[in-house]
Design an enzyme around this catalytic site. Sequence first.
Site, PDB file in Angstrom:
ATOM      1  N   HIS A 160       0.858  -1.229  -0.129  1.00  0.00           N
ATOM      2  CA  HIS A 160       0.299   0.191   0.306  1.00  0.00           C
ATOM      3  C   HIS A 160       0.650   1.383  -0.171  1.00  0.00           C
ATOM      4  O   HIS A 160       0.725   2.571  -0.349  1.00  0.00           O
ATOM      5  CB  HIS A 160      -0.988  -0.005   1.401  1.00  0.00           C
ATOM      6  CG  HIS A 160      -1.781  -0.927   0.979  1.00  0.00           C
ATOM      7  ND1 HIS A 160      -1.643  -2.488   0.586  1.00  0.00           N
ATOM      8  CD2 HIS A 160      -3.673  -0.443  -0.059  1.00  0.00           C
ATOM      9  CE1 HIS A 160      -3.397  -3.056   0.488  1.00  0.00           C
ATOM     10  NE2 HIS A 160      -4.031  -1.257  -0.276  1.00  0.00           N
TER      11      HIS A 160
ATOM     12  N   ARG B 200     -11.144   3.674  -2.094  1.00  0.00           N
ATOM     13  CA  ARG B 200     -10.533   2.552  -0.886  1.00  0.00           C
ATOM     14  C   ARG B 200     -11.391   3.260   0.468  1.00  0.00           C
ATOM     15  O   ARG B 200     -10.614   4.503   1.280  1.00  0.00           O
ATOM     16  CB  ARG B 200      -9.475   2.345  -0.652  1.00  0.00           C
ATOM     17  CG  ARG B 200      -8.618   1.608  -2.293  1.00  0.00           C
ATOM     18  CD  ARG B 200      -7.576   1.439  -1.681  1.00  0.00           C
ATOM     19  NE  ARG B 200      -6.706   0.501  -2.560  1.00  0.00           N
ATOM     20  CZ  ARG B 200      -6.008   0.571  -3.492  1.00  0.00           C
ATOM     21  NH1 ARG B 200      -6.057   1.803  -3.898  1.00  0.00           N
ATOM     22  NH2 ARG B 200      -5.981  -0.044  -4.179  1.00  0.00           N
TER      23      ARG B 200
ATOM     24  N   ARG C  29     -16.119   0.962  -2.635  1.00  0.00           N
ATOM     25  CA  ARG C  29     -15.540   0.070  -1.855  1.00  0.00           C
ATOM     26  C   ARG C  29     -15.958  -0.417  -0.283  1.00  0.00           C
ATOM     27  O   ARG C  29     -15.831   0.349   0.699  1.00  0.00           O
ATOM     28  CB  ARG C  29     -14.238  -0.660  -2.062  1.00  0.00           C
ATOM     29  CG  ARG C  29     -14.080  -2.173  -2.029  1.00  0.00           C
ATOM     30  CD  ARG C  29     -12.345  -2.095  -1.764  1.00  0.00           C
ATOM     31  NE  ARG C  29     -11.482  -1.995  -1.188  1.00  0.00           N
ATOM     32  CZ  ARG C  29     -10.060  -2.094  -1.920  1.00  0.00           C
ATOM     33  NH1 ARG C  29      -9.981  -2.530  -2.265  1.00  0.00           N
ATOM     34  NH2 ARG C  29      -9.375  -1.474  -0.811  1.00  0.00           N
TER      35      ARG C  29
ATOM     36  N   GLU D  62     -11.236 -10.521  -7.009  1.00  0.00           N
ATOM     37  CA  GLU D  62      -9.814 -10.909  -6.540  1.00  0.00           C
ATOM     38  C   GLU D  62      -9.003 -11.955  -6.056  1.00  0.00           C
ATOM     39  O   GLU D  62      -8.631 -11.872  -6.003  1.00  0.00           O
ATOM     40  CB  GLU D  62      -9.116  -9.313  -5.651  1.00  0.00           C
ATOM     41  CG  GLU D  62     -10.897  -9.572  -4.167  1.00  0.00           C
ATOM     42  CD  GLU D  62     -10.556  -8.184  -3.561  1.00  0.00           C
ATOM     43  OE1 GLU D  62      -9.177  -7.101  -3.850  1.00  0.00           O
ATOM     44  OE2 GLU D  62     -10.918  -7.764  -3.190  1.00  0.00           O
TER      45      GLU D  62
ATOM     46  N   ASN E 137      -3.606  -7.002  -8.044  1.00  0.00           N
ATOM     47  CA  ASN E 137      -3.444  -7.264  -6.287  1.00  0.00           C
ATOM     48  C   ASN E 137      -3.112  -8.092  -5.520  1.00  0.00           C
ATOM     49  O   ASN E 137      -2.337  -8.888  -6.013  1.00  0.00           O
ATOM     50  CB  ASN E 137      -3.203  -5.595  -6.033  1.00  0.00           C
ATOM     51  CG  ASN E 137      -3.306  -4.995  -6.645  1.00  0.00           C
ATOM     52  OD1 ASN E 137      -2.418  -4.635  -8.083  1.00  0.00           O
ATOM     53  ND2 ASN E 137      -3.947  -3.953  -5.836  1.00  0.00           N
ATOM     54  N   ASP E 138      -4.830  -8.427  -5.452  1.00  0.00           N
ATOM     55  CA  ASP E 138      -4.793  -9.193  -4.607  1.00  0.00           C
ATOM     56  C   ASP E 138      -5.063 -10.907  -5.790  1.00  0.00           C
ATOM     57  O   ASP E 138      -5.254 -11.882  -5.707  1.00  0.00           O
ATOM     58  CB  ASP E 138      -6.548  -9.339  -4.009  1.00  0.00           C
ATOM     59  CG  ASP E 138      -6.110  -9.037  -2.850  1.00  0.00           C
ATOM     60  OD1 ASP E 138      -4.864  -9.093  -1.873  1.00  0.00           O
ATOM     61  OD2 ASP E 138      -6.955  -7.384  -2.284  1.00  0.00           O
TER      62      ASP E 138
ATOM     63  N   ARG F  30       2.243 -10.050  -1.902  1.00  0.00           N
ATOM     64  CA  ARG F  30       1.823  -8.866  -2.148  1.00  0.00           C
ATOM     65  C   ARG F  30       3.138  -7.752  -0.946  1.00  0.00           C
ATOM     66  O   ARG F  30       3.642  -6.429  -1.791  1.00  0.00           O
ATOM     67  CB  ARG F  30       0.631  -8.432  -2.576  1.00  0.00           C
ATOM     68  CG  ARG F  30      -0.063  -8.264  -1.126  1.00  0.00           C
ATOM     69  CD  ARG F  30      -1.819  -7.305  -1.553  1.00  0.00           C
ATOM     70  NE  ARG F  30      -1.887  -6.425  -2.142  1.00  0.00           N
ATOM     71  CZ  ARG F  30      -2.827  -5.437  -1.786  1.00  0.00           C
ATOM     72  NH1 ARG F  30      -4.205  -6.562  -1.998  1.00  0.00           N
ATOM     73  NH2 ARG F  30      -2.885  -3.786  -2.463  1.00  0.00           N
TER      74      ARG F  30
ATOM     75  N   CYS G 221      -9.539  -2.699 -11.595  1.00  0.00           N
ATOM     76  CA  CYS G 221      -8.946  -1.360 -10.080  1.00  0.00           C
ATOM     77  C   CYS G 221      -8.047  -1.907  -9.875  1.00  0.00           C
ATOM     78  O   CYS G 221      -7.051  -1.148  -8.955  1.00  0.00           O
ATOM     79  CB  CYS G 221     -10.182  -1.384  -9.838  1.00  0.00           C
ATOM     80  SG  CYS G 221     -10.201  -2.236  -8.586  1.00  0.00           S
TER      81      CYS G 221
HETATM   82  C1  PEP Z   1      -6.738  -4.994  -5.356  1.00  0.00           C
HETATM   83  O1  PEP Z   1      -6.363  -5.688  -4.823  1.00  0.00           O
HETATM   84  O2  PEP Z   1      -6.198  -5.771  -6.662  1.00  0.00           O
HETATM   85  C2  PEP Z   1      -7.441  -3.874  -5.304  1.00  0.00           C
HETATM   86  C3  PEP Z   1      -7.392  -2.889  -5.713  1.00  0.00           C
HETATM   87  O3  PEP Z   1      -7.410  -3.459  -3.951  1.00  0.00           O
HETATM   88  P1  PEP Z   1      -6.234  -3.704  -2.568  1.00  0.00           P
HETATM   89  O4  PEP Z   1      -5.327  -3.040  -2.921  1.00  0.00           O
HETATM   90  O5  PEP Z   1      -6.747  -2.413  -2.016  1.00  0.00           O
HETATM   91  O6  PEP Z   1      -6.605  -4.261  -1.591  1.00  0.00           O
HETATM   92 MG    MG Z   2      -7.353  -6.268  -3.058  1.00  0.00          MG
END
Ligand code: PEP
Ligand code: MG
Length: 546
Positions: free
Chosen positions: A190, A298, A334, A433, A456-457, A467, A504
């Site tokens: 993050h 977020r 979200r 995700e 990302n997830d 991650r 996203c």
């Molecule tokens: C993701 O997982 O791609 C996402 C957009 O959410 P976050 O990065 O907040 O987990």
């Molecule tokens: Mg995520």
Amino acid sequence: MKHFTGKGIYGAIAIGEISVFKRHDIKVKRIKIDNPEKELDRLEKAKETALSQLEEIYNKALVEVGEANAQVFEVHKMMLEDEDYSDAISEMIKTQSVNAEYAVATTGDNFAEMFATMDDSYMQARAIDVRDISNRLINCLAGNKSSGRGAGPRPGLIICADDLAPSETVSLDKDSVSAFVTAYGSSNSHTAILARNMNIPAIIGVGKDFLDGVKDGDIAIADGFTGTLIINPDQVTLKDYRQRQEAEAEKKELLQKLKGKENITLDGTEINIYANIGNVENIGSVLLNDAGGIGLFRSEFLYLENKDHPTEAQQFNVYKKILESMGGKKVIIRTLDIGADKQAPYFNLEKEENPALGLRAIRICLTRPEIFKTQLRALYRASAYGNLGIMFPMITSVSEVEEILNICQEVKSQLSSENLPYSDKTEIGIMIETPAAAIISDKLAPLVDFFSVGTNDLIQYTLACDRQNPHIDQFCDTHHEAILRLIEMSAKNAHANDAWIGICGELAADTTLTETFLRMGIDELSVSPGFVLKVREKVREINLGK
Ligand code: PEP
Ligand code: MG
């Protein structure tokens, strides 16, 4: 001149002063005292020292960063002299016979909490200032002579840290930060996302020894293109980097010409390009970069910034403000994605062996329905003020979505019975995700209006690559065929069921994949505000007819 190398996360160059991130965990013990007068005297002397420190910093800041930015230190002085604050500390020393440090720390916490829970965002932001002056007073009580700068704005700081948790990044004064450099961290952490959101360079994975080689006040260059941090550069290097900075600024200027233009390919295929944000303050950047909407707000950052669960009224005000500011453009909020690396202490979540696979996101909402319902009530109430989409994270099954829909229905019925308006047009979406969600996307799509792929997830769970772990980047192929197949499968299933699909996660901004996503029929890409025009530029170069 010293060099350190890590991984560049956002291509930009910053030249500024090093500020080594210190955790604000000043340990203060409660000590019973038998001479309150002596403690009050110590407190008075510490206050005088703190005031003269603030005067000194104010004068310095006035010259270096101008009056508007220096003003914060005047505010700190006023707070330090505030009668309510001072009386509360003195009363505590007298009535409870405790040491001055403890009285200052406790009063500081109480006042900060009071500010943090106020409805007005300006007052909420004062919580950091109260903590800052309390820490300053405690340092003075301990005989620490360094004046420091506190949390006030000071443009051009290159923040150096071992790593930064989301809860720590929210407390940074973003206006003063020009780059992040961390010993650890990974591309999808993050901190990296925050840097992209702020359009500033970030260098991660520099290695733990680098913190021994930097100190506050060092002049440095952070090159987010190459992942290089240069400490105390010589004049030739500085000149070279200033020229590169100017060239970058010119490129950005050119991108501005794309404002107001459509996101359309040469053969006429259109796509929506929205922006990801974590904070109301980011809206300026969304509008400035001409995003067509907000594809991911977020909401958990609202929880991370708070000392306790944000109330329905507090949340309603934030969501309403976002919707109103976007003037009818799509805003996808979200629901809270707390857990894993995003921890808010008041949730009292148990320590887990594998937090990314644990109680996070929708799992918390479904096991603590009261928290969930409070957020949904705030969201639906805000829906009357714009074009809202509500999105749910970490979905793995049909039954979860059915349960969510039932709760949404219950909340809407409740609002109707209370005569509180909400919009019937509010779209419901889920994040894709987890591999499970992508694989059963044929069953999930009929239940919702849209999917949004959280790459990302999805990457972390599909490739079994944490991650947060910087040591496995080489195994984390973001273009892995498995990922692309899961996205394509979800797109087909969404469209077969009249749902739309966006992306996203950070991969949405990877312009080497834009054509692939367009060919899959992806309807929307949601990226950090600073990437909107770059992706638009890419889309306008593509010819799907070829
Ligand atoms: C993701 O997982 O791609 C996402 C957009 O959410 P976050 O990065 O907040 O987990
Ligand atoms: Mg995520």
